[in-house]
Design a protein around this motif. Structure first.
Motif, short mmCIF file in Angstrom:
data_model
loop_
_atom_site.label_atom_id
_atom_site.label_comp_id
_atom_site.label_asym_id
_atom_site.label_seq_id
_atom_site.Cartn_x
_atom_site.Cartn_y
_atom_site.Cartn_z
N PHE A 1 -38.53 -84.64 25.47
CA PHE A 1 -37.86 -83.44 25.96
C PHE A 1 -36.40 -83.41 25.52
CE2 PHE A 1 -35.20 -81.39 29.13
CZ PHE A 1 -35.76 -80.12 29.18
N LEU A 2 -35.69 -84.52 25.74
CA LEU A 2 -34.27 -84.56 25.38
C LEU A 2 -34.07 -84.43 23.87
CD1 LEU A 2 -32.96 -87.25 27.88
CD2 LEU A 2 -32.59 -84.77 27.97
N HIS A 3 -34.93 -85.05 23.09
CA HIS A 3 -34.82 -84.93 21.63
C HIS A 3 -35.07 -83.50 21.18
CE1 HIS A 3 -34.88 -89.27 20.01
NE2 HIS A 3 -34.39 -89.27 21.24
N ALA A 4 -36.08 -82.85 21.75
CA ALA A 4 -36.38 -81.45 21.39
C ALA A 4 -35.25 -80.52 21.84
CB ALA A 4 -37.71 -81.02 22.00
N LEU A 5 -34.72 -80.76 23.03
CA LEU A 5 -33.61 -79.94 23.53
C LEU A 5 -32.37 -80.16 22.69
CD1 LEU A 5 -32.54 -77.91 25.55
CD2 LEU A 5 -32.10 -79.81 27.13
N ALA A 6 -32.13 -81.38 22.24
CA ALA A 6 -30.99 -81.66 21.37
C ALA A 6 -31.10 -80.84 20.09
CB ALA A 6 -30.90 -83.14 21.06
N PRO B 1 -24.81 -84.44 28.33
CA PRO B 1 -24.39 -84.54 26.92
C PRO B 1 -24.83 -83.37 26.05
CG PRO B 1 -25.46 -86.57 27.65
CD PRO B 1 -25.68 -85.55 28.72
N LEU B 2 -25.69 -82.52 26.56
CA LEU B 2 -26.20 -81.40 25.78
C LEU B 2 -25.49 -80.08 26.10
CD1 LEU B 2 -29.93 -82.44 25.98
CD2 LEU B 2 -28.41 -82.62 24.01
N ALA B 3 -24.38 -80.15 26.79
CA ALA B 3 -23.60 -78.94 27.07
C ALA B 3 -23.03 -78.40 25.76
CB ALA B 3 -22.46 -79.26 28.04
N ALA B 4 -23.16 -77.11 25.54
CA ALA B 4 -22.72 -76.50 24.29
C ALA B 4 -21.24 -76.72 24.04
CB ALA B 4 -23.05 -75.01 24.30
N ASN B 5 -20.41 -76.63 25.09
CA ASN B 5 -18.98 -76.81 24.85
C ASN B 5 -18.65 -78.24 24.44
OD1 ASN B 5 -19.42 -77.81 27.42
ND2 ASN B 5 -17.65 -76.79 28.34
N LEU B 6 -19.37 -79.24 24.97
CA LEU B 6 -19.15 -80.63 24.56
C LEU B 6 -19.59 -80.83 23.11
CD1 LEU B 6 -18.41 -83.57 25.10
CD2 LEU B 6 -20.73 -83.89 26.01
N LEU B 7 -20.76 -80.33 22.76
CA LEU B 7 -21.25 -80.50 21.39
C LEU B 7 -20.40 -79.73 20.39
CD1 LEU B 7 -25.11 -80.51 21.87
CD2 LEU B 7 -23.56 -82.43 21.53
N SER B 8 -19.86 -78.61 20.80
CA SER B 8 -18.97 -77.86 19.94
C SER B 8 -17.67 -78.64 19.72
CB SER B 8 -18.67 -76.49 20.55
OG SER B 8 -17.87 -75.74 19.69
N TYR B 9 -17.19 -79.26 20.76
CA TYR B 9 -15.99 -80.09 20.67
C TYR B 9 -16.24 -81.31 19.78
CZ TYR B 9 -12.23 -83.20 22.17
OH TYR B 9 -11.15 -84.06 22.19
N ARG B 10 -17.44 -81.87 19.85
CA ARG B 10 -17.82 -83.05 19.08
C ARG B 10 -18.63 -82.66 17.85
NH1 ARG B 10 -18.32 -88.11 21.42
NH2 ARG B 10 -18.67 -88.53 19.21
N ARG B 11 -18.15 -81.72 17.07
CA ARG B 11 -18.87 -81.19 15.89
C ARG B 11 -19.26 -82.29 14.90
NH1 ARG B 11 -20.67 -75.72 15.27
NH2 ARG B 11 -19.44 -74.56 16.75
N GLU B 12 -18.54 -83.40 14.89
CA GLU B 12 -18.87 -84.47 13.94
C GLU B 12 -20.16 -85.21 14.30
OE1 GLU B 12 -16.88 -86.64 17.28
OE2 GLU B 12 -16.56 -84.70 16.32
N LEU B 13 -20.63 -85.02 15.51
CA LEU B 13 -21.84 -85.69 15.98
C LEU B 13 -23.07 -85.04 15.33
CD1 LEU B 13 -22.81 -87.89 17.96
CD2 LEU B 13 -22.96 -86.11 19.70
N THR B 14 -23.83 -85.84 14.60
CA THR B 14 -25.04 -85.32 13.96
C THR B 14 -26.18 -85.28 14.97
OG1 THR B 14 -25.83 -87.49 13.31
CG2 THR B 14 -24.34 -86.36 11.76
N ASP C 1 -29.02 -86.76 14.58
CA ASP C 1 -29.50 -88.15 14.70
C ASP C 1 -28.60 -88.96 15.62
OD1 ASP C 1 -31.67 -87.69 13.06
OD2 ASP C 1 -30.68 -88.44 11.25
N GLY C 2 -27.29 -88.77 15.50
CA GLY C 2 -26.34 -89.47 16.37
C GLY C 2 -26.50 -89.06 17.82
N LEU C 3 -26.72 -87.78 18.05
CA LEU C 3 -26.94 -87.28 19.41
C LEU C 3 -28.20 -87.88 20.00
CD1 LEU C 3 -26.27 -85.40 21.77
CD2 LEU C 3 -27.34 -83.54 20.49
N ARG C 4 -29.27 -87.89 19.23
CA ARG C 4 -30.53 -88.47 19.71
C ARG C 4 -30.38 -89.97 19.99
NH1 ARG C 4 -34.91 -85.38 15.84
NH2 ARG C 4 -35.15 -83.54 17.15
N ALA C 5 -29.67 -90.68 19.13
CA ALA C 5 -29.46 -92.12 19.36
C ALA C 5 -28.66 -92.33 20.65
CB ALA C 5 -28.74 -92.74 18.16
N GLY C 6 -27.65 -91.51 20.87
CA GLY C 6 -26.87 -91.61 22.10
C GLY C 6 -27.71 -91.31 23.34
#
Length: 193
Positions: A101-106, A162-175, A177-182
């Motif tokens: 679920f988390l991987h698909a949502l990511a 960790p899947l909040a759009a504003n956080l991921l937008s702030y952390r644009r360098e996060l791929t 794959d990196g998000l899923r690993a985290g």
């Protein structure tokens, strides 16, 4: 011929359905061509050939329009985790379902990040609407199954944070794959089997 009356309550009139389709097609074209930052209500109305008032009555504001653009993918995603094949859908152990679920949502979040950013930041609690509530409930049920005696509501929030759009937008360098690993690291620490 005049306006065709709607059938059952809640049913959309044919002309309203056509306008909705034209508006969403115009908005999708603007986003695809110029990006979400170009999604202005007046421009969408002009491209769709409808009045700006029609757009505001139908969608409320830019955030409501963004939600409508997200809706089709959201429905597909919800169908997949509620009734699709395992491990995302029913039939797999709770830990596998949570990870799937988390991987698909990511993936979904990364793919529609700019639209989600508009939708989730319209107000202080905009992120916590219908989809978030459904995700939270789904995760809380799985967490309770996996970790009885823990606070499933808190853990569901922690897994979704960790899947909040504003956080991921702030952390644009996060791929992705990196998000899923985290997320996997978070799961290992939060929900060990």
């Amino acid at each position: 011929m005049g306006e065709r009356p709607a059938g059952r309550p809640g049913e959309e009139r044919a002309d309203a359905a056509r306008n909705r389709a034209k508006i969403l097609a115009a908005a999708e074209e603007i986003v695809a061509t110029h990006g979400v930052e170009a999604l202005a209500m007046a421009d969408v109305a002009a491209a769709a050939g409808v009045g700006v008032g029609t757009l505001y009555r139908r969608f409320g504001d830019r955030s409501g329009l963004a939600h409508a653009l997200i809706d089709r993918r959201e429905r597909e995603f919800q169908a997949a985790y509620l009734s699709g094949p395992p491990p995302l859908g029913p039939g797999a152990p709770a830990a596998e379902r949570i990870r799937a679920f988390l991987h698909a949502l990511a993936r979904r979040t990364v793919e529609q990040l700019d639209l989600l950013l508009v939708a989730e930041t319209a107000g202080p609690f905009a992120r916590f609407g219908g989809a978030y509530h459904a995700y939270h409930r789904h995760l809380a049920i799985l967490v309770a199954e996996l970790r009885p005696g823990r606070d499933p509501s808190f853990l569901a929030d922690a897994l979704l944070a960790p899947l909040a759009a504003n956080l991921l937008s702030y952390r644009r360098e996060l791929t992705l794959d990196g998000l899923r690993a985290g997320l996997d690291d978070l799961l290992t620490g939060t929900l060990p089997e």
